[in-house]
Write a protein that holds these residues in place. Structure first.
Motif, PDB file in Angstrom:
ATOM      1  N   ARG A  11     -19.244  32.284 -14.338  1.00  0.00           N
ATOM      2  CA  ARG A  11     -18.690  31.447 -15.415  1.00  0.00           C
ATOM      3  C   ARG A  11     -17.486  30.674 -14.922  1.00  0.00           C
ATOM      4  NH1 ARG A  11     -14.924  33.019 -19.666  1.00  0.00           N
ATOM      5  NH2 ARG A  11     -15.283  35.210 -19.127  1.00  0.00           N
ATOM      6  N   ASN A  12     -17.512  29.407 -15.180  1.00  0.00           N
ATOM      7  CA  ASN A  12     -16.380  28.526 -14.850  1.00  0.00           C
ATOM      8  C   ASN A  12     -15.274  28.771 -15.859  1.00  0.00           C
ATOM      9  OD1 ASN A  12     -14.555  26.441 -14.407  1.00  0.00           O
ATOM     10  ND2 ASN A  12     -16.145  24.937 -13.926  1.00  0.00           N
ATOM     11  N   LEU A  20     -19.544  27.838 -24.673  1.00  0.00           N
ATOM     12  CA  LEU A  20     -20.622  28.668 -24.138  1.00  0.00           C
ATOM     13  C   LEU A  20     -21.485  29.226 -25.275  1.00  0.00           C
ATOM     14  CD1 LEU A  20     -18.920  30.731 -21.291  1.00  0.00           C
ATOM     15  CD2 LEU A  20     -20.756  29.061 -21.021  1.00  0.00           C
ATOM     16  N   LYS A  25     -25.012  30.971 -24.880  1.00  0.00           N
ATOM     17  CA  LYS A  25     -24.605  31.937 -23.862  1.00  0.00           C
ATOM     18  C   LYS A  25     -23.416  32.758 -24.370  1.00  0.00           C
ATOM     19  CE  LYS A  25     -26.121  29.025 -20.022  1.00  0.00           C
ATOM     20  NZ  LYS A  25     -25.731  28.325 -18.765  1.00  0.00           N
ATOM     21  N   PRO A  27     -20.021  34.863 -23.111  1.00  0.00           N
ATOM     22  CA  PRO A  27     -19.125  35.136 -21.984  1.00  0.00           C
ATOM     23  C   PRO A  27     -18.855  36.623 -21.825  1.00  0.00           C
ATOM     24  CG  PRO A  27     -17.881  34.339 -23.865  1.00  0.00           C
ATOM     25  CD  PRO A  27     -19.328  34.232 -24.249  1.00  0.00           C
ATOM     26  N   SER A  39     -15.771  36.698 -13.871  1.00  0.00           N
ATOM     27  CA  SER A  39     -16.123  36.104 -15.161  1.00  0.00           C
ATOM     28  C   SER A  39     -17.587  35.686 -15.126  1.00  0.00           C
ATOM     29  CB  SER A  39     -15.244  34.883 -15.447  1.00  0.00           C
ATOM     30  OG  SER A  39     -13.889  35.268 -15.569  1.00  0.00           O
ATOM     31  N   SER A  41     -21.405  34.748 -17.598  1.00  0.00           N
ATOM     32  CA  SER A  41     -22.012  34.385 -18.874  1.00  0.00           C
ATOM     33  C   SER A  41     -23.429  34.949 -18.875  1.00  0.00           C
ATOM     34  CB  SER A  41     -22.045  32.866 -19.072  1.00  0.00           C
ATOM     35  OG  SER A  41     -22.890  32.245 -18.130  1.00  0.00           O
TER      36      SER A  41
END
Length: 214
Positions: A11-12, A20, A25, A27, A39, A41
């Motif tokens: 995950r960015n 998200l 999605k 997180p 991190s 998703s």
């Protein structure tokens, strides 16, 4: 122990959790004593599919960029309005590290005390324990068919597998077969009526004595 498989994506951190969730999605993070927090998703449909059967004792295999992480679900954040899942925390235990978690207690059989009007009073549904990941069991099963009215099932009565240390005292109660509430209410009512019947007699007696003195 049954394993649950989930595929995670990196995950960015610049992408907001709200966005998200809109994209379908959820997180989350993967963390542990011997690793940096990652991190991630997850696909919302897949998460909802497993949430009905996942527990604190469930072994979860997270696949991320071709690497597997053997983890346990340690935290679930839900929306305050609709109770939907909005964030998940996965813990990866280190080798030889004991975990503290709660193992569900499953009662089987019908207590004999129920046939006599007794009532099952559950006190502890999950047993807090300290245990190595390799020794974790999904549940502790106990046959309660022999319990009569007034009997108490205690921690010491459980058949706890080797390697699992309960974090409760041996004498702590798990469940008991209580006396019927109806019977107790009747007893209380009868006691109250008895008190009411006694009081006027004392008062009348006092009045009679006063009259005699006159």
């Amino acid at each position: 122990m049954h394993e649950i498989n989930l595929v995670a994506e990196p995950r960015n951190g610049e992408v907001k959790a709200k966005n998200l969730l809109i994209e379908g999605k959820i997180p989350g993070v993967i963390y542990g004593a011997e690793m940096e927090t990652i991190s991630i998703s997850l696909d919302k449909v897949e998460v909802l599919r497993i949430m009905k059967r996942v527990a604190e004792t469930s072994s979860i295999v997270l696949t991320l960029d071709g690497k597997e992480y053997h983890a346990f679900l340690k935290g679930v954040q839900r929306d305050k309005v609709n109770d939907s899942v909005i964030h998940l925390d996965f813990f990866v235990p280190s080798s030889g590290h004991k975990m503290e978690l709660r193992i569900p207690i499953r009662l089987v059989g019908t207590p004999m005390g129920l046939e006599k009007g007794g009532i099952v009073d559950h006190i502890v549904n999950e047993l807090p324990v300290s245990v190595l990941p390799k020794d974790i069991v999904e549940e502790i099963v106990v046959d309660v068919s022999s319990l009569d009215v007034g009997h108490v099932l205690r921690v010491k009565d459980l058949d706890i597998p080797e390697g699992i240390k309960p974090l409760l005292d041996d004498e702590d109660a798990i469940m008991l077969i209580a006396l019927p509430r109806v019977a107790k209410e009747v007893e209380e009512e009868e006691a109250e009526e008895l008190e009411e019947d006694v009081e006027p007699e004392v008062i009348n007696k006092g009045k009679k004595e006063e009259g005699e003195e006159e």
